[in-house]
Design a protein around this motif. Structure first.
Motif, short mmCIF file in Angstrom:
data_model
loop_
_atom_site.label_atom_id
_atom_site.label_comp_id
_atom_site.label_asym_id
_atom_site.label_seq_id
_atom_site.Cartn_x
_atom_site.Cartn_y
_atom_site.Cartn_z
N LYS A 177 -10.56 5.29 5.96
CA LYS A 177 -11.60 4.97 4.98
C LYS A 177 -11.96 6.20 4.16
O LYS A 177 -12.20 7.28 4.70
N ASN A 221 -2.40 7.47 0.65
CA ASN A 221 -1.91 6.35 -0.16
C ASN A 221 -0.40 6.15 0.00
O ASN A 221 0.08 5.02 0.10
N MET A 234 0.83 -1.20 0.00
CA MET A 234 0.00 0.00 0.00
C MET A 234 0.87 1.25 0.00
O MET A 234 0.59 2.22 -0.72
N VAL A 272 -1.20 -1.38 -4.44
CA VAL A 272 -2.50 -1.96 -4.17
C VAL A 272 -3.58 -1.01 -4.69
O VAL A 272 -3.68 0.12 -4.25
N ASN A 273 -4.35 -1.45 -5.67
CA ASN A 273 -5.42 -0.64 -6.23
C ASN A 273 -6.72 -0.96 -5.49
O ASN A 273 -7.22 -2.07 -5.57
N GLU A 274 -7.26 0.02 -4.79
CA GLU A 274 -8.48 -0.20 -4.07
C GLU A 274 -9.69 0.11 -4.95
O GLU A 274 -9.60 0.88 -5.91
N VAL A 275 -10.80 -0.51 -4.62
CA VAL A 275 -12.06 -0.24 -5.31
C VAL A 275 -12.65 1.02 -4.68
O VAL A 275 -12.94 1.05 -3.48
N LEU A 276 -12.82 2.06 -5.47
CA LEU A 276 -13.28 3.33 -4.94
C LEU A 276 -14.79 3.34 -4.77
O LEU A 276 -15.53 2.95 -5.67
N GLN A 281 -3.26 6.69 -8.59
CA GLN A 281 -4.57 6.17 -8.20
C GLN A 281 -5.57 7.28 -7.89
O GLN A 281 -6.77 7.03 -7.83
N GLN A 306 -4.43 2.73 3.34
CA GLN A 306 -5.72 2.41 2.73
C GLN A 306 -6.62 1.59 3.63
O GLN A 306 -7.85 1.68 3.52
N ASP A 307 -6.02 0.77 4.50
CA ASP A 307 -6.82 -0.04 5.40
C ASP A 307 -7.01 0.62 6.77
O ASP A 307 -7.68 0.07 7.64
#
Length: 307
Positions: A119, A110, A64, A69-73, A279, A115-116
């Motif tokens: 939020k 980022n 991250m 790591v590509n997060e779902v937005l 991102q 990312q975790d």
């Protein structure tokens, strides 16, 4: 349903399990059934299980922080959306996907690999929910950060806050000279933005000087292509705005901001390699259309005459 896999070994008189083919007739073949509870476990997941939860978490955080790591937005929340459970212990970053000030804080999150931990809560600024002002942030603008039962705002304050209050790689220099220059550059961001935007509106002629200031600032330290040599919060502070200024200037005003400015050109090239930043980016065409609607477009000859 559980799956079974077989492990084959040999029980021999000399107590070895490494058996040449020609001795296999003197040994007893032993087949052990190994039960796996889930048939859908993929090899990467099995590897993570073998590493252990703690180590896997460290590896994920490292990815991250590197921006890999590509997060779902999540979709933006509007006036019809229910509010999140505010002050429930979750750290939330309220942003707009198209706001450059919010993008600063998003990039910082980022780059720190959070990312975790933090939020994302995107807000539709054109149809913003009433609860955002009433329950979250009375200033009714983005970005804002909900953390430790408080909500803080202002992008430059928030990028420093996240860098100093959360885990992850440090994004601010320890060297006294670089620290002093960093504060100078951060203080200049509003002047820079206003100069360029005034030129877009036709109200000023300081855009060229503003870009020249950036070009000179990028030459101060020789240990890297960034403002302080190495990547820092200063780069994060300027990136969202130059991301918008460059395509709009080129397409609408017919003015190339990197012409004759090799340091700025190299900086933009290096920033484009940063996955944590990429991102957060929007398509240049989208940004140009937003600026076309925002600014009164006047003939390019008038704009270039100001420069």
């Amino acid at each position: 349903m559980a799956s079974l896999k077989s492990k084959v070994s040999y029980s021999c008189s000399n107590n070895t399990n490494s058996v040449p083919f020609y001795l296999s007739s003197f040994c007893k073949k032993v087949v052990t059934q190994i039960r796996f509870p889930n048939t859908t476990i993929s090899p990467p997941k099995l590897q993570l299980q073998a590493l252990g939860k703690a180590r896997a978490k460290v590896l994920l955080s490292a990815k991250m922080a590197a921006g890999t790591v590509n997060e779902v937005l999540p979709p933006p929340l509007d006036s019809s959306s229910e509010p999140p459970p505010v002050f429930d212990g979750t750290t939330r970053l309220y942003i707009s996907y198209t706001c450059p000030y919010a993008q600063r804080v998003w990039i910082t999150r980022n780059c720190k690999g959070l990312q975790d931990k933090i939020k994302l809560v995107p807000i539709d600024l054109q149809n913003r929910p009433a609860w955002y002002k009433e329950k979250v942030y009375s200033a009714n603008k983005v970005p804002s950060l909900e953390h430790n039962n408080e909500v803080k705002g202002e992008s430059l304050d928030l990028i420093k806050y996240i860098d100093s209050h959360f885990e992850g790689p440090s994004l601010f220099p320890h060297d006294p000279d670089k620290k002093e220059f960093a504060e100078e550059l951060l203080s200049y961001t509003d002047t820079f933005n206003k100069a360029v935007i005034s030129s877009f509106k036709g109200d000023g002629n300081e855009a060229g000087a503003a870009f020249d200031y950036i070009e000179t600032a990028l030459s101060k330290f020789g240990d890297g292509p960034f403002f302080l040599g190495q990547f820092s919060l200063v780069d994060i502070a300027y990136a969202p705005f130059i991301e918008r200024f460059q395509p709009f200037s080129l397409e609408v005003k017919k003015y190339d901001i990197i012409a004759g400015r090799p340091n700025l050109a190299a900086w933009i090239k290096e920033m484009d390699k940063n996955d944590a930043y990429k991102q957060t980016r929007r398509e240049p065409k989208e940004l140009v259309e937003i600026y076309k609607k925002r600014f009164t477009v006047f003939p390019p000859s008038l704009y270039t005459a100001h420069l």
